[in-house]
Enzyme design. Structure first.
Site, PDB file in Angstrom:
ATOM      1  N   ASP A 277       0.844  -1.197   0.000  1.00  0.00           N
ATOM      2  CA  ASP A 277       0.000   0.000   0.000  1.00  0.00           C
ATOM      3  C   ASP A 277       0.885   1.254   0.000  1.00  0.00           C
ATOM      4  O   ASP A 277       0.563   2.270   0.616  1.00  0.00           O
ATOM      5  CB  ASP A 277      -0.931  -0.005   1.222  1.00  0.00           C
ATOM      6  CG  ASP A 277      -2.013   1.081   1.145  1.00  0.00           C
ATOM      7  OD1 ASP A 277      -2.283   1.581   0.036  1.00  0.00           O
ATOM      8  OD2 ASP A 277      -2.568   1.445   2.198  1.00  0.00           O
ATOM      9  N   ALA A 311      -0.934   7.864   6.751  1.00  0.00           N
ATOM     10  CA  ALA A 311      -1.320   7.707   5.347  1.00  0.00           C
ATOM     11  C   ALA A 311      -0.898   6.320   4.866  1.00  0.00           C
ATOM     12  O   ALA A 311      -0.717   5.399   5.664  1.00  0.00           O
ATOM     13  CB  ALA A 311      -0.666   8.805   4.518  1.00  0.00           C
TER      14      ALA A 311
END
Length: 392
Positions: A277, A311
Site C-alpha cells: 500500500d 497515510a
C-alpha cells in the site's frame, strides 16, 4: 538455456505449500522454466549462461496487488510514464508483477489513471509486469475515508467503471453503501473484477452479507474498517471469521506485530496476502511528499498527513516480508507464498506465483533477511547480477 543454481529453491510441496528444496537447479528457456532438476544432473552442454545464487533463496517473483506508488511515481499521476517508472524500479524490491492502485479522487482523474495503466500495459515497458489496476474507491464510506477526500466519494454505480472493466482486477467498496443492491457485485464478478471490502463502517452482519453475495477480499485488514468488539465483531470480525482473502500491510506501522500473529492464527494460515500500500515516497527517505493531492510528511517508517493521520505506507515489499516472517515465525518459504502463490491464484494467473515447469521465469533471489540480490522477469535480469556465459 540459462541455469540458476547454488541456492535454496522455494518450491511447492505435496500439500501445495512452499518448502525449501536444497540442490535444486532451474533451467530457463525462452522466458519459461524448462525444468527443475537436481544440481548433479545438470548437463553443461544444454547451458549457455549461468546464474550463481551464492547460497541465497530462489523464489517466485513477488506480486504486489496494492501499491499506489514508489520511488517518486504514483498511479494517480495519470501518465504511462509514471506506471513505467514504477515497473522499472520495483524489481529492486523483489517485485516482478504489480497492480497499480488508484485512489478516491475526482472521477475524471481516476479515468485518466486507468487510461494510463491501459496504455502502459499495451506498451509493456521493461520492468515488473503490469497485471491490471486496483481501484481503491470511490465507492467507500465517508466514515472510514482515511487519507481520501470525502467530496470525491460516490455511491456504487457500475456504469461509472464499465468502460475500463477489462483492466480492473480489484475494486474496494463499503458494502453498507450498496443498501442491499447486490447487482453491483454481480456485475463486477461477471466482468472478472474481485470485489474487496474496505474503507467501511459496515457491521459484522453487513460484511458477511456482502461475502455471501460475492465479495471475496478485504482491503488492508485492520485499517479503515470497524474493529472487533465481543458484542459487535465489526468488519474485522467478518474478515477473521470468513475464508476470503485478507490483505495485510505488515510494516509494523499499519498493523502491530501481535495483530499480524493474531491474523495468521485466526485465518489458520490461509487467506492472507501481504501488500505494501505504498505511496510515491517509498524508497525516497524522509521529507515532504504527496498522496491524492494531500501533503504527506515522512519520518522514518511512517507517513502522515498534516493532521497526523497515518497515510499509506513507505515500506517496500522486502520490508513487509521481513517483518511478517519475524513476527509470526512461519519461515521464509511460507512467507514468500503470501506474495506469490496466493495473489497469483486469486487472480487466476496460472503461469505466475510458483516455480515449476511451464511457468514464467519470474524469479526473486534474496538472503535470509529478505535483502534482494536479483530479480528476473521471464528470465531477463532486471536487478542485480546477470547470468554469465558458460565457457564449454
Amino acid at each position: 538455456m540459462i541455469l540458476i543454481h547454488n541456492g535454496h529453491a522455494i518450491l511447492p510441496g505435496k500439500d501445495g505449500h512452499f518448502n525449501v528444496k536444497e540442490n535444486a537447479a532451474l533451467l530457463i528457456k525462452d522466458g519459461m522454466i524448462d525444468s527443475i532438476i537436481d544440481e548433479k544432473d545438470v548437463s553443461e552442454k544444454d547451458v549457455d549462461r549461468v546464474f550463481d545464487a551464492g547460497g541465497r533463496y530462489i523464489s517466485p517473483g513477488f506480486i504486489n496487488i496494492h501499491i499506489h506508488g514508489c520511488f517518486g511515481y504514483d498511479t494517480m499521476d495519470g501518465t504511462p510514464a509514471a506506471i513505467a517508472g514504477m515497473a522499472r524500479t520495483l524489481p529492486k524490491t523483489g517485485v516482478t508483477s504489480f497492480v497499480p492502485t488508484t485512489m478516491t479522487c475526482p472521477l475524471p482523474k481516476i479515468h485518466r489513471a486507468l487510461a494510463a495503466v491501459r496504455a502502459a500495459m499495451e506498451e509493456s515497458p521493461t520492468g515488473a509486469r503490469i497485471i491490471g489496476c486496483n481501484m481503491e474507491g470511490p465507492f467507500i464510506s465517508p466514515a472510514q475515508k482515511g487519507s481520501q477526500e470525502e467530496s470525491d466519494i460516490l455511491p456504487p454505480d457500475f456504469s461509472l467503471i464499465e468502460d475500463d472493466a477489462d483492466i480492473i482486477r480489484y475494486i474496494t467498496i463499503a458494502p453498507e453503501r450498496l443498501n442491499g443492491r447486490w447487482s453491483f457485485i454481480d456485475e463486477c464478478r461477471r466482468h472478472g473484477i474481485i470485489v474487496s471490502i474496505g474503507h467501511t463502517a459496515a457491521s459484522y452482519d453487513a460484511a458477511m452479507d456482502a461475502i455471501r453475495h460475492g465479495a471475496s477480499h478485504f482491503t488492508h485488514m485492520f485499517n479503515a474498517m470497524t474493529g472487533f468488539h465481543h458484542r459487535s465483531p465489526g468488519t474485522l470480525g467478518a474478515a477473521l471469521d470468513s475464508d476470503v482473502i485478507c490483505e495485510l500491510i505488515t510494516d509494523n506501522v499499519h498493523s502491530h506485530p501481535a495483530a499480524q500473529r493474531l491474523a495468521w492464527n485466526a485465518k489458520k494460515g490461509h487467506g492472507i496476502v501481504l501488500v505494501t500500500d505504498s505511496l510515491r515516497a517509498c524508497g525516497l527517505g524522509d521529507g515532504e511528499s504527496e498522496l491524492g493531492g494531500h501533503k504527506v510528511f515522512v519520518k522514518g517508517p511512517v507517513a502522515r498527513l498534516s493532521d497526523g493521520t497515518i497515510a499509506a505506507s513507505v515500506a517496500p515489499m522486502d520490508h513487509v516480508l521481513r517483518c511478517f516472517a519475524a513476527n509470526t515465525g512461519i519461515g521464509i518459504a511460507r512467507t514468500t507464498e503470501l506474495v506469490s502463490k496466493v495473489p497469483a491464484s486469486e487472480l487466476g494467473l496460472t503461469k505466475l506465483g510458483v516455480l515449476r515447469t511451464g511457468t514464467f521465469a519470474d524469479i526473486t533471489v534474496f538472503d535470509k533477511d529478505f535483502h534482494i540480490y536479483a530479480s528476473f522477469v521471464e528470465g531477463k535480469s532486471l536487478y542485480g547480477p546477470s547470468p554469465q556465459p558458460l565457457n564449454h
